[in-house]
Design a protein around this motif. Structure first.
Motif, PDB file in Angstrom:
ATOM      1  N   GLU A 859       9.965   1.319  -0.715  1.00  0.00           N
ATOM      2  CA  GLU A 859       8.558   1.250  -0.092  1.00  0.00           C
ATOM      3  C   GLU A 859       8.983   1.341   1.653  1.00  0.00           C
ATOM      4  O   GLU A 859       8.320   2.118   2.471  1.00  0.00           O
ATOM      5  CB  GLU A 859       7.829   0.085  -0.097  1.00  0.00           C
ATOM      6  N   SER A 862       9.625   5.115   2.047  1.00  0.00           N
ATOM      7  CA  SER A 862       8.531   5.872   2.200  1.00  0.00           C
ATOM      8  C   SER A 862       7.711   5.630   3.502  1.00  0.00           C
ATOM      9  O   SER A 862       7.020   6.438   3.969  1.00  0.00           O
ATOM     10  CB  SER A 862       7.526   5.204   0.907  1.00  0.00           C
ATOM     11  N   SER A 881       3.158  13.400  -0.930  1.00  0.00           N
ATOM     12  CA  SER A 881       2.710  12.921   0.281  1.00  0.00           C
ATOM     13  C   SER A 881       1.689  13.730   0.907  1.00  0.00           C
ATOM     14  O   SER A 881       1.762  14.939   0.677  1.00  0.00           O
ATOM     15  CB  SER A 881       3.722  12.704   1.187  1.00  0.00           C
ATOM     16  N   VAL A 907      -4.220   8.596  -7.888  1.00  0.00           N
ATOM     17  CA  VAL A 907      -4.256   7.743  -6.830  1.00  0.00           C
ATOM     18  C   VAL A 907      -5.371   8.530  -5.904  1.00  0.00           C
ATOM     19  O   VAL A 907      -5.577   9.606  -5.786  1.00  0.00           O
ATOM     20  CB  VAL A 907      -3.174   7.349  -5.830  1.00  0.00           C
ATOM     21  N   THR A 925       2.554   8.332  -1.896  1.00  0.00           N
ATOM     22  CA  THR A 925       2.756   7.760  -3.120  1.00  0.00           C
ATOM     23  C   THR A 925       4.147   8.082  -3.936  1.00  0.00           C
ATOM     24  O   THR A 925       4.290   9.226  -4.256  1.00  0.00           O
ATOM     25  CB  THR A 925       1.486   7.980  -3.930  1.00  0.00           C
ATOM     26  N   MET A 950       2.897   2.575  -9.284  1.00  0.00           N
ATOM     27  CA  MET A 950       2.694   3.714  -8.420  1.00  0.00           C
ATOM     28  C   MET A 950       2.526   2.842  -6.935  1.00  0.00           C
ATOM     29  O   MET A 950       1.529   1.903  -6.924  1.00  0.00           O
ATOM     30  CB  MET A 950       1.142   4.214  -8.601  1.00  0.00           C
ATOM     31  N   THR A 951       3.266   3.277  -6.161  1.00  0.00           N
ATOM     32  CA  THR A 951       3.433   2.650  -4.667  1.00  0.00           C
ATOM     33  C   THR A 951       3.011   3.651  -3.891  1.00  0.00           C
ATOM     34  O   THR A 951       3.399   4.623  -3.816  1.00  0.00           O
ATOM     35  CB  THR A 951       4.962   2.276  -4.424  1.00  0.00           C
ATOM     36  N   THR A 952       1.881   3.127  -2.880  1.00  0.00           N
ATOM     37  CA  THR A 952       1.311   4.166  -1.910  1.00  0.00           C
ATOM     38  C   THR A 952       1.509   3.318  -0.578  1.00  0.00           C
ATOM     39  O   THR A 952       1.078   2.124  -0.315  1.00  0.00           O
ATOM     40  CB  THR A 952      -0.205   4.195  -2.255  1.00  0.00           C
ATOM     41  N   MET A 966      -7.207   3.841  -8.307  1.00  0.00           N
ATOM     42  CA  MET A 966      -6.138   4.248  -9.108  1.00  0.00           C
ATOM     43  C   MET A 966      -6.827   4.499 -10.706  1.00  0.00           C
ATOM     44  O   MET A 966      -7.252   3.688 -11.094  1.00  0.00           O
ATOM     45  CB  MET A 966      -4.991   3.444  -9.182  1.00  0.00           C
ATOM     46  N   LEU A1016      -2.752  -1.865   0.080  1.00  0.00           N
ATOM     47  CA  LEU A1016      -1.731  -0.756  -0.149  1.00  0.00           C
ATOM     48  C   LEU A1016      -0.378  -1.336  -0.675  1.00  0.00           C
ATOM     49  O   LEU A1016       0.070  -2.226   0.013  1.00  0.00           O
ATOM     50  CB  LEU A1016      -1.266  -0.020   0.788  1.00  0.00           C
ATOM     51  N   SER A1018       2.509  -1.758  -4.366  1.00  0.00           N
ATOM     52  CA  SER A1018       2.747  -1.090  -5.638  1.00  0.00           C
ATOM     53  C   SER A1018       1.962  -1.837  -6.838  1.00  0.00           C
ATOM     54  O   SER A1018       1.888  -2.907  -6.852  1.00  0.00           O
ATOM     55  CB  SER A1018       4.383  -1.528  -6.277  1.00  0.00           C
TER      56      SER A1018
END
Length: 1372
Positions: A859, A862, A881, A907, A925, A950-952, A966, A1016, A1018
């Protein structure tokens, strides 16, 4: 004196004449015309008794006067109409010259002519000739030796006469190019003064004193046409005397009596002539129209000259509006159309009216400092008698726009700097002024180019003008453009003057050893700078985390702080203050002496058991050969060390003998390493446990000896772990003595390549240029991880080392490019691969948080990503991205598919959310197919669906809720209820755990689960077994019970309200009974409304589709409010009971009791409901995600109902016990009346029965909220909840004896109740639910009710025993 008259004369033609004959006849008939005119002039002479000479050389102007209906027709048709209809009239205009010997006769003649009534009929000798009008056109008077001839009002000399004849000097005031009004001498052959100008249209109005009828608004109505025909006929006959009269048209009728609006087209019209024409109109019109002769009004629209100065009006100008008219009058008014106000003289407006040369009326309106509000249309109106001469013009006011430099920063280094201002519009500016305001006086030289509308101001500042004490001072320079008419437009330019910084740096020399800290302070005497940074002598910038900068009023300072120095810090460092292109630099040398860092010193053993009669080798090793002094120290004792070199590794050893120390004993031994600068470092401790040797069973030349069960740790480098010689491995291995052998308990060894990378990563964190080295290091980490992925099982510590490396490095970068991110995810892909899953399982068993640590690292990387839209795809991780563009960003939608894992997800963030982000923000993401299985499963009672994580991440900080949607593949369609969760790093003492706050399930299908969250991080999904499965038998059974019970409840409540309505008058004859039944009615009504809204909520909710949020919130609110009302009315009933029995001497009025009851019954529930929805709905956590009822999991909003309900149950039970005790053992003087006592017993009975029942209902309901509750609780709660309406009907209504009697009296066929009650006791007519009935007696005995209270007197019967009830329900 000569006077010229113009006579209009009409004569009828023979019927058979034609146009051409008309012209001939006109010439032949001149004799008759002259005779008629002569006769008229004789009349004038006789009346004035004057002698005059007549000149009959007249000029005749013929014109054909046709009927008004023929106007506008083509010539052929007009000829035919003239030939076939009655004879047409021929009009002649005759100019007659009359000479007066006495000039005073002219005014007498004019007065006489003004009094004539036209038309003048011909005499007997010439009856076919009429005189339409006579007007004086030209008057010639002797002036000295000359004769001046001037035109009368409405007439002027033709242009050719003005050009060829001499005008009267000093008399003629006409502007150049205009027709003159006075000539010297009479033109010998004419023409004389002519009608002025072209045709004009007079807009006129007159009032008819008759009632207005709506038909006059309709132009096609018969009344409208009748009025129009009659009026136009009268107007035509009256206005035909006007010079050049053409036509008249009625345009509209307005109310106000009847106002006739019409237009007259003519050449000229003097006030006198118009007055006579109006009189003719009044005489010619039928008297039934009742025309008001004093109401004529005339408006001229083309007689006034209107001019505006200047043509381009700027805001702030002085504007002049000039209105000129040849009508002489001082009655001039000005009006602003937009505001509707008449303009008067004031500080901003000036009106001046005068007469120029006795010929022209002039009015001047001056507007000072004009603004945008003054823009619009202006009307100049001159009034003379019934005439209004008006003209209007619109003015536009333009605001002054000045363009100038942005605010500037100027260094006082004697270099010229130019400030510039330009006007956006092309205006002839009169001047441009420059001004300055500030504590520093730095003048400049202006230069203005009027053609381009720009001005430049050049400054040259030196150090004497802005010393360091005034550095950072801001001076405001103002350029002001001034127009010729006074408008001013200005623009400010803020200029900040900064002195060249003088720097001071820490004077003392800096000499430290590795591992020690140092700091360098750099002080500037100026506080203004654009940038402060440090770099090395090689020009490499120091990473920002190592220095801080502060600004003070009179200066600034920057401090470079190194907590753990390494030999990389050896060198020269520069402190640099930059302002624009000016740099102030100071340098400082730093000497760092070599010395091993404590973590780099390897000791053996870490801990060991030594028999008291034995010895043991101890050593400290480092990875370099330097001239160090090393000793071992144990407490206050020290021991020498022998140096041993093995390749790159240098070890310092000592043979420790146990008998030299008291035994048994536990001791810590350290080695002290001292460098040439006499600085030392102490190694990690070696724990030696001196014990008697009898119990030692485990012996190993490398590991050492130990007693059974002994656990020791050893560096893998000095253990018997297999490895390649010369490659130092890292980590710690733990052994346990089992029997006579050492067994490996825990292996955290790190392979040599990874161990080297870990050491480099730790060194990188101390490096001054760590951000510059990071890209190459991430590349090496990716390569090494791929090379040793098969060795991870042999070196389990390598996994933790890689995660630690990523965790360390993720704190370094402020920006990450796509290549760096690719290397990071390549490393993550390896350690999340299936071959390493066994190692992850071992890590989970050891309860480490390495999986959470890995997720947090990704994270952070990112969030630092700065790359255009990019995609990275690996088997075990994917990243996508997008960059937010300025303007209207498109929605963010990314999809991820992992074929090997049979997982997918997507997403979506809509445009509304993205509009709040700053332009050039990044959304990233990252999706993981295997991370879900290795994250800590610390949610009890949950089964984990096989789904993506899923990590955004957004690059900027977000403070407001940020909605994200999602969709996950549903691999467990029948495995329970899905829950949308996110990984909360703050849970479990900051080790992380799954959390559902702010997330809910939107939709569930057979192959997908849709989630929505307001933040936002994970995300993933869990499966929860708490609620019954939608298709299970239990769920179907509960639905059937609920709906059947609700139907019974609604019918029962409706029946209860109907019964109360029927018996109301009979059961509310005392205050206590009245209040009891008011409570019963409101309890029943509230529960009925609650049940109806419960059905609405059930209809809204559908498990497989998204909820209608607005309707669901409304249903939840009303259900919450209604059920609370049920409880609070029950509380009201209990408090009333308590008041009536305990506070006997207090007697409150019925109205006050009602006010308190309604405030408590509805006011408190409303306040609680509103506060609940207000506190939770903005975060969208008011309702449950899968039902229209108060939220429990996220906000515990359900407590806003449960707590008040349970408190009321407890209060009412307490009141019941107190009241029963009070009744059974009354104090002296406390005994209430028998009527009141009966009512109080009924209330006590109802509360005593219903309160535990309702409390029991909520007890079961509360149990269903918690996870893992038994299905029995769901069934019992549903039964009790659904049949509450039936309980109210039975215990609150029909159980009341007074209600029973009233019903019997109301519906008895024999109608005996009124007489029978006087002679028959209550026992002979006991209803089924009466106090003495067999069924009721058991309930009565529960509360101590005996036959003592079974009275039969008529008085008691008339106010029989009272009862009350209360009920509520719970939604789950």
């Amino acid at each position: 004196m000569l006077d010229f008259c113009r006579v209009k004369h009409l004569e009828k033609l023979p019927e058979e004449s034609t146009w051409y004959k008309t012209r001939q006849l006109k010439l032949e008939d001149m004799k008759s015309l002259r005779r008629t005119t002569l006769c008229f002039m004789i009349i004038v002479i006789v009346s004035s008794q004057a002698t005059l000479n007549l000149n009959f050389e007249s000029i005749v102007y013929p014109s054909l006067l046709r009927e008004h209906e023929l106007a506008g027709e083509d010539p052929v048709r007009q000829k035919r109409a003239v030939a076939m209809s009655r004879p047409a009239a021929q009009e002649f205009t005759v100019d007659v010259e009359v000479s007066f010997e006495d000039a005073s006769f002219l005014e007498l003649s004019k007065a006489y002519l003004n009094n004539l009534s036209f038309p003048v009929q011909g005499d007997d000798t010439d009856p076919a000739t009429n005189i339409l009008s006579i007007e004086v056109t030209t008057v010639c008077r002797p002036t000295g030796n000359e004769t001046w001839c001037s035109c009368e009002k409405g007439y002027k000399w033709p242009q050719e006469r003005c050009l060829h004849n001499l005008t009267c000097q000093g008399h003629d005031g006409s502007p150049s190019g205009h027709h003159c009004s006075c000539l010297k001498g009479l033109p010998p052959k004419g023409p004389f003064c002519q009608l002025q100008g072209a045709d004009i249209t007079l807009r006129m109005s007159v009032r008819l004193n008759v009632g207005f009828q709506e038909e006059l608004r309709n132009s096609s109505s018969a009344l409208y046409r009748s009025y129009k025909t009659d009026l136009e006929t009268a107007f035509r006959e009256g206005y035909s005397i006007l010079p050049g009269f053409k036509l008249v048209t009625v345009t509209e009728f307005r109310p106000g009596s009847v106002v006739v609006v019409y237009e007259v087209t003519t050449s000229a019209a003097s006030p006198e002539l118009m007055r006579r024409a109006n009189e003719q109109v009044t005489q010619n019109l039928n008297q039934t129209y009742k025309m008001d002769s004093s109401s004529f009004q005339v408006t001229y629209s083309n007689e006034t000259k209107f001019s505006i100065t200047p043509e381009i009006i700027l805001e702030g100008d002085t504007v002049t509006l000039m209105c000129e008219n040849e009508v002489l009058s001082s009655n001039v008014s000005w009006q602003h159309v937009e505001t509707g106000f008449d303009i008067q003289n004031s500080s901003r407006f000036s009106v001046y009216t005068y007469v120029l040369n006795n010929m022209t009326s002039v009015s001047r309106l001056t507007i000072y400092n004009i603004t945008q509000d003054d823009a619009g249309e202006y009307i100049c109106k001159l009034t003379l008698d019934i005439f209004e001469y008006g003209s209007r013009k619109k003015i536009d006011v333009t605001s002054i726009q000045i363009l100038a430099n942005e605010d500037m920063k100027v260094m006082c280094d004697n270099n010229p700097v130019s400030l510039s201002c330009c006007s956006e519009m092309t205006v002839n500016w009169s001047q441009v002024e420059w001004k300055q305001e500030g504590t520093v006086n730095i003048p400049g030289s202006p230069e203005t180019d009027t053609d381009s509308g720009c001005s430049r101001y050049t400054l040259t500042a030196d150090g004497t003008q802005c010393p360091s004490g005034l550095s950072g001072t801001t001076v405001v320079y103002t350029c002001e453009f001034i127009s010729a008419h006074g408008a001013r437009g200005s623009k400010d330019i803020k200029v900040t003057f900064t002195s060249v910084a003088n720097l001071k740096i820490t004077p003392d020399p800096i000499s430290v050893s590795e591992g020690q800290s140092f700091s360098i302070k750099c002080i500037s005497d100026v506080s203004n700078y654009d940038e402060v940074y440090w770099n090395t002598s090689a020009g490499i910038k120091i990473y920002k985390r190592f220095y801080t900068t502060r600004r003070y009023p009179n200066g600034a300072e920057s401090v470079l702080t190194v907590k753990t120095s390494t030999r990389e810090w050896n060198g020269t460092y520069h402190c640099i203050f930059r302002y624009k292109n000016s740099y102030s630099v100071m340098a400082k040398d730093v000497t760092v002496h070599p010395l091993p860092l404590e973590p780099d010193i390897m000791v053996d053993p870490l801990e060991a058991v030594i028999p008291c009669t034995s010895s043991r080798h101890i050593k400290c090793c480092i990875e370099e050969d330097r001239d160090y002094k090393v000793i071992f120290q144990a407490g206050s004792s020290s021991f020498p060390a022998a140096k041993e070199v093995n390749g790159k590794q240098v070890c310092y050893k000592h043979h420790f003998v146990a008998n030299s120390i008291s035994c048994p004993e536990n001791m810590d031994v350290f080695c002290h390493i001292t460098n040439t600068a006499n600085n030392s470092v102490r190694s990690p401790s070696m724990k030696l446990n001196l014990v008697p040797g009898e119990n030692v069973t485990c012996q190993d030349p490398i590991i050492g000896v130990g007693e059974p069960g002994k656990v020791i740790q050893k560096l893998c480098q000095f253990s018997n772990v297999p490895r390649i010689p010369g490659s130092p491995i890292g980590g710690i291995i733990t052994y346990r003595c089992v029997g006579s052998q050492w067994k490996v308990k825990k292996n955290n060894c790190i392979s040599a390549p990874i161990n080297t990378l870990l050491q480099l990563a730790e060194a990188l964190m101390k490096s001054p240029s760590q951000d510059a080295k990071l890209p190459s290091y991430l590349k090496n980490l990716s390569i090494s991880t791929n090379q040793v992925k098969l060795e991870v099982n042999s070196f389990p510590g390598s996994l933790g080392a890689i995660i630690n490396i990523l965790d360390l490095l993720s704190t370094v970068p402020t920006q990450v490019n796509s290549e760096m991110m690719m290397h990071v995810l390549s490393t993550v892909n390896v350690i999340l691969g299936k071959p390493i899953l066994n190692t992850w399982m071992t890590s989970q068993q050891q309860k480490t948080n390495q999986s959470s640590q890995l997720l947090h690292s990704v994270e952070r990387f990112s969030r630092a990503l700065r790359s255009e839209d990019s995609t990275i795809s690996q088997p075990n991780v994917q990243m996508k991205s997008m960059v937010i563009k300025s303007g209207h960003p498109k929605s963010y939608t990314q999809s991820f598919v992992f074929l090997d894992s049979d997982l997918w997800g997507n997403v979506t963030i809509n445009e509304c959310q993205l509009e709040h982000l700053q332009p050039d923000s990044f959304i990233v993401t990252v999706a993981f197919p295997t991370l879900k299985t290795i994250l800590a499963q610390d949610v009890p009672g949950k089964t984990f669906a096989n789904s993506l994580v899923m990590t955004t991440i957004v690059s900027q900080n977000i403070t407001t809720p940020f909605r994200i949607s999602m969709t996950f593949k549903n691999n467990n369609p029948s495995g329970g209820v899905p829950r949308c969760v996110f990984w909360n790093f703050n849970l479990a003492n900051h080790t992380g755990g799954w959390d559902s706050s702010g997330c809910y399930v939107k939709e569930v299908t057979e192959d997908s689960v849709s989630c929505s969250c307001d933040h936002l991080t994970s995300f993933s999904i869990l499966m929860s077994p708490d609620s019954p499965d939608p298709d299970s038998l239990l769920k179907i059974l509960l639905d059937i019970i609920s709906y059947i019970g609700l139907c019974f409840s609604i019918l029962s409540l409706a029946a209860c309200l109907a019964v109360e309505a029927v018996v109301w008058k009979s059961v509310t004859k005392n205050r206590t009974s009245s209040m009891r039944h008011i409570c019963i009615v409101n309890i029943a009504a509230s529960l009925l409304v609650a049940d109806v809204w419960f059905i609405v909520a059930a209809a809204i909710h559908n498990y497989r589709y998204p909820l209608n949020q607005t309707a669901c919130v409304a249903a939840t609110f009303f259900v919450h409010f209604s059920y609370l009302s049920v409880f609070f009315w029950m509380l009201t009933l209990g408090l009333m009971l308590f008041y009536r029995l305990v506070f006997i001497l207090h007697d409150t009025s019925k109205s006050i009791q009602k006010a308190i009851a309604f405030s408590l019954g509805y006011g408190c529930p409303l306040v609680i409901s509103v506060i609940t929805v207000g506190a939770t709905q903005p975060r969208e956590v008011y309702t449950r995600k899968n039902a229209c009822w108060l939220n429990w999991e996220d906000t515990k909003a359900l407590l806003a109902f449960v707590i008040p309900a349970l408190i009321i149950v407890v209060v009412n039970v307490t009141i019941t016990v107190v009241v029963i005790t009070k009744i059974l053992r009354p104090s002296i003087g406390d005994k209430p009346s028998k009527q009141e006592k009966s009512s109080l017993f009924q209330i006590t009975k109802s509360i005593g029965v219903l309160t535990p029942l309702l409390g029991l209902t909520w007890g079961f309901g509360l149990a269903t909220v918690f996870q893992g509750s038994n299905a029995v609780f769901h069934v019992v709660f549903t039964l009790l909840n659904a049949f509450q309406g039936l309980f109210i009907l039975l215990f609150g209504c029909l159980w009341d004896q007074k209600v029973q009697e009233a019903l019997l009296n109301k519906f008895s066929l024999s109608r005996w109740s009124s007489q029978h009650s006087k002679s028959t006791s209550l026992g002979s007519s006991t209803p089924v639910f009466s106090m003495s009935s067999p069924i009721s007696r058991r309930f009565n005995n529960l509360f101590g009710k005996t036959g003592t209270y079974n009275v039969s007197t008529p008085e008691i019967t008339s106010s029989s025993l009272e009862n009350t009830s209360s009920a509520y329900s719970l939604l789950n």
